[in-house]
Design an enzyme around this catalytic site. Structure first.
Site, PDB file in Angstrom:
ATOM      1  CG  HIS A  99       5.604  22.976  20.690  1.00  0.00           C
ATOM      2  ND1 HIS A  99       5.477  24.218  20.115  1.00  0.00           N
ATOM      3  CD2 HIS A  99       5.619  23.181  22.030  1.00  0.00           C
ATOM      4  CE1 HIS A  99       5.414  25.133  21.070  1.00  0.00           C
ATOM      5  NE2 HIS A  99       5.505  24.538  22.230  1.00  0.00           N
ATOM      6  CB  SER A 100       1.753  24.094  20.884  1.00  0.00           C
ATOM      7  OG  SER A 100       0.743  24.986  21.257  1.00  0.00           O
TER       8      SER A 100
END
Length: 303
Positions: A99-100
């Site tokens: 994520h990210s």
């Protein structure tokens, strides 16, 4: 149910949490900047039960040790964190889900060790960070990393203690994409209770992280190494919708255009309702897409 894991490293330990059967297909989950392994708490229980999921805390985050005094945090340091955890687990080939910032780390790991990754899942990440086109801007970004590190060392400030309510409020103020529930979940692993109040676990030096930035051409060429094995999920109110972003995020438009024109038959990009933390706030919006991608044996899985 999950179990806590701890792996020794030269400066302390790496912490992680695991779900599922040990003999299941291995999936390593990488959280975003300033977050921790709890970011996957709501999503993983909705994914296929025959996988073994390990969500690690990067060094300086969550329950993992901070790096030694005098050290900065570089993207490649986080990649080495992945190498160390994979070695400790004795995994030779596995799926990566990031994520990210965790997606950028996952992307870089794939390009350095493509033989170790069977599938790549990027949540609100394109797997890359583009280099500034202007040379002076690039130089300035590198100088800022050094200046921030030296400034933090000079101040030698003790971590600030806050009440549980204030700690959560500060977290929510810093990230408009987090819900109160999601923020509380991250705080469970991201802060420690002291007599004076809650103290964030993260190392302040993570603010000085030095990114490995690339050109659009390099990004496309590198992604071709693992094409047909990539799933990218972007949220409609997240950080990767080109027409909703300001000029500082020009790389999003450039990368998506390059991916969709050059690699459109070889990567999957899915847009879902939600914010940057859609996997934590509304996990059902992404769990079905991810489950289908994980379960299909042929890497050319269709959404």
């Amino acid at each position: 149910m999950f179990s806590e894991l701890k792996f020794p490293v030269p400066w302390g330990h790496m912490a992680a949490k695991a779900w599922g059967p040990l003999e299941g297909h291995p999936v390593l989950c990488l959280h975003g900047w300033l977050d921790n392994a709890n970011t996957f708490d709501k999503l993983i229980p909705l994914l296929p039960k025959d996988c073994y999921y390990v969500a690690m805390d990067f060094s300086g985050h969550g329950l993992s040790s901070h790096r030694p005094a005098g050290s900065a945090y570089h993207l490649l340091d986080y990649v080495s964190d992945v190498c160390r955890v994979a070695a400790a687990l004795q995994w030779r080939r596995f799926t990566l889900m990031g994520h990210s910032m965790g997606g950028a780390v996952a992307g870089m790991f794939c390009f350095l060790y493509p033989e170790m990754v069977d599938k790549l899942i990027l949540l609100e990440s394109l797997g890359f960070l583009l280099a500034p086109e202007d040379t002076e801007a690039w130089l300035k970004s590198k100088r800022v990393v050094i200046d921030r590190l030296l400034s933090l060392e000079a101040k030698q400030q003790a971590p600030k203690a806050r009440s549980p309510e204030a700690a959560l409020q500060r977290l929510l103020e810093a990230n408009r994409h987090l819900t109160a529930e999601g923020g509380a979940i991250l705080l469970q692993r991201g802060a420690t209770e002291t007599p004076a109040g809650l103290v964030y676990n993260r190392d302040m030096r993570v603010h000085t992280q030095n990114r490995e930035s690339l050109t659009v051409e390099q990004c496309v060429k590198l992604l071709q190494k693992i094409q047909d094995r990539v799933l990218i999920i972007v949220a409609q109110d997240g950080l990767l919708i080109p027409h909703k972003l300001d000029s500082r995020n020009h790389f999003v438009k450039a990368l998506r255009k390059a991916f969709e024109s050059t690699l459109k038959e070889h990567i999957q990009i899915a847009e879902v309702p939600g914010s940057h933390f859609v996997h934590l706030n509304e996990p059902k919006a992404v769990s079905g897409i991810i489950s289908n991608f994980l379960m299909v044996q042929n890497a050319r899985a269709r959404l």
